[in-house]
Design an enzyme around this catalytic site. Sequence first.
Site, PDB file in Angstrom:
ATOM      1  N   ASP A   1       0.512  20.951   5.457  1.00 32.38           N
ATOM      2  CA  ASP A   1      -0.832  20.776   4.705  1.00 32.38           C
ATOM      3  C   ASP A   1      -1.595  21.893   5.191  1.00 32.38           C
ATOM      4  O   ASP A   1      -1.092  22.904   6.298  1.00 32.38           O
ATOM      5  CB  ASP A   1      -1.621  19.477   5.639  1.00 32.38           C
TER       6      ASP A   1
ATOM      7  N   TYR B   1       6.572  18.200  15.958  1.00 33.41           N
ATOM      8  CA  TYR B   1       5.235  18.508  15.706  1.00 33.41           C
ATOM      9  C   TYR B   1       4.463  18.353  17.083  1.00 33.41           C
ATOM     10  O   TYR B   1       4.910  17.566  17.891  1.00 33.41           O
ATOM     11  CB  TYR B   1       4.583  17.645  14.822  1.00 33.41           C
TER      12      TYR B   1
ATOM     13  N   ASP C   1      -7.240  12.955   8.212  1.00 36.66           N
ATOM     14  CA  ASP C   1      -7.269  14.164   8.940  1.00 36.66           C
ATOM     15  C   ASP C   1      -8.635  14.511   9.012  1.00 36.66           C
ATOM     16  O   ASP C   1      -9.567  13.839   8.448  1.00 36.66           O
ATOM     17  CB  ASP C   1      -6.478  15.360   8.525  1.00 36.66           C
TER      18      ASP C   1
ATOM     19  N   ARG D   1      -0.095  12.470   9.643  1.00 34.33           N
ATOM     20  CA  ARG D   1      -1.419  11.658   9.194  1.00 34.33           C
ATOM     21  C   ARG D   1      -1.335  10.484   9.203  1.00 34.33           C
ATOM     22  O   ARG D   1      -2.265   9.743   9.921  1.00 34.33           O
ATOM     23  CB  ARG D   1      -1.976  12.480   7.928  1.00 34.33           C
TER      24      ARG D   1
END
Length: 304
Positions: free
Chosen positions: A38, A66, A80, A171
Amino acid sequence: MDCIAVIDKPTGMTSHDVVARVRRLAGQRRVGHAGTLDPAATGVLLVLLGQATRVAEYLSDSGKEYRAVVRFGIETTTYDAEGKVVHEAPVTLTREQIESVMPAFLGVIQQRPPVYSAIKRGGVPLYALARAGKAVEAPLRMVRIDALNIISWEAPDLTIDVNCGKGAYIRSLAHDLGAILGPGAHLASLVRTRSGPFTLAQAISLEQFADSLSTGAWRDMLFAADEALLDWRAAILGAETARMFRDGRELRFGKAYGVPVEADELARVYSTSGAFLGIMRWSDTGQCWLPSKSLATTLETDDE
């Protein structure tokens, strides 16, 4: 430049923006990436140049890690920090409460991606439909979460490390944690720390990539196309067999000589000079290796 650039994607750029920048800098038309990030996220983005684009599907299927900051008490439309706030609530959670729900998100689970995502319906990205005011809902999908580790809990922010497979939305994970625990949540920040075998420690900035091209140092900073496939078995083909591979013909060796092979197993293929020729797949039905991806541009002329 048939290679892989491990780019540390900056915030604010889409993955396609990074690809376009690399394409301009390298003066090469054939450039792609493996695994979208993203715009708000940073970290490891694998950018593939030249023949390396042929292995994109295998890189995209590889595991990823992540470092995520989940902010409780605020839900947004996009899941987000970029989205519109749709719900706020006080946060009174304890670390123990958060740890108690973590097992529910491990393994192969059902996950609904955010509406504001690049998933397409009728050829149109869901985010485009959502921005146009259309009522849309992303379809449920099966994803794999291998590990969730809490790094810190300083209310309302939870920092976690996530190890997951292809297609998992961090997300959505943040949103779902907020839903199951009560106060709601969104993803406040995200850094991809690993994609396949490549880590953030190996990543370079776009500025470093540009400098490496001007100084000629790029050969020491980029990776060969087969670097991500080194845990596969490899076959070295003589000239005639290499031609058969290039021509898409059956290759009958390996299992026939007592080497155990799994159905649909993939293997790397090289010439006798060490050139990476591509990928082959074992066919249990035909009891032979079938060329799966040919990267060969030239072949040796020496006899087998």
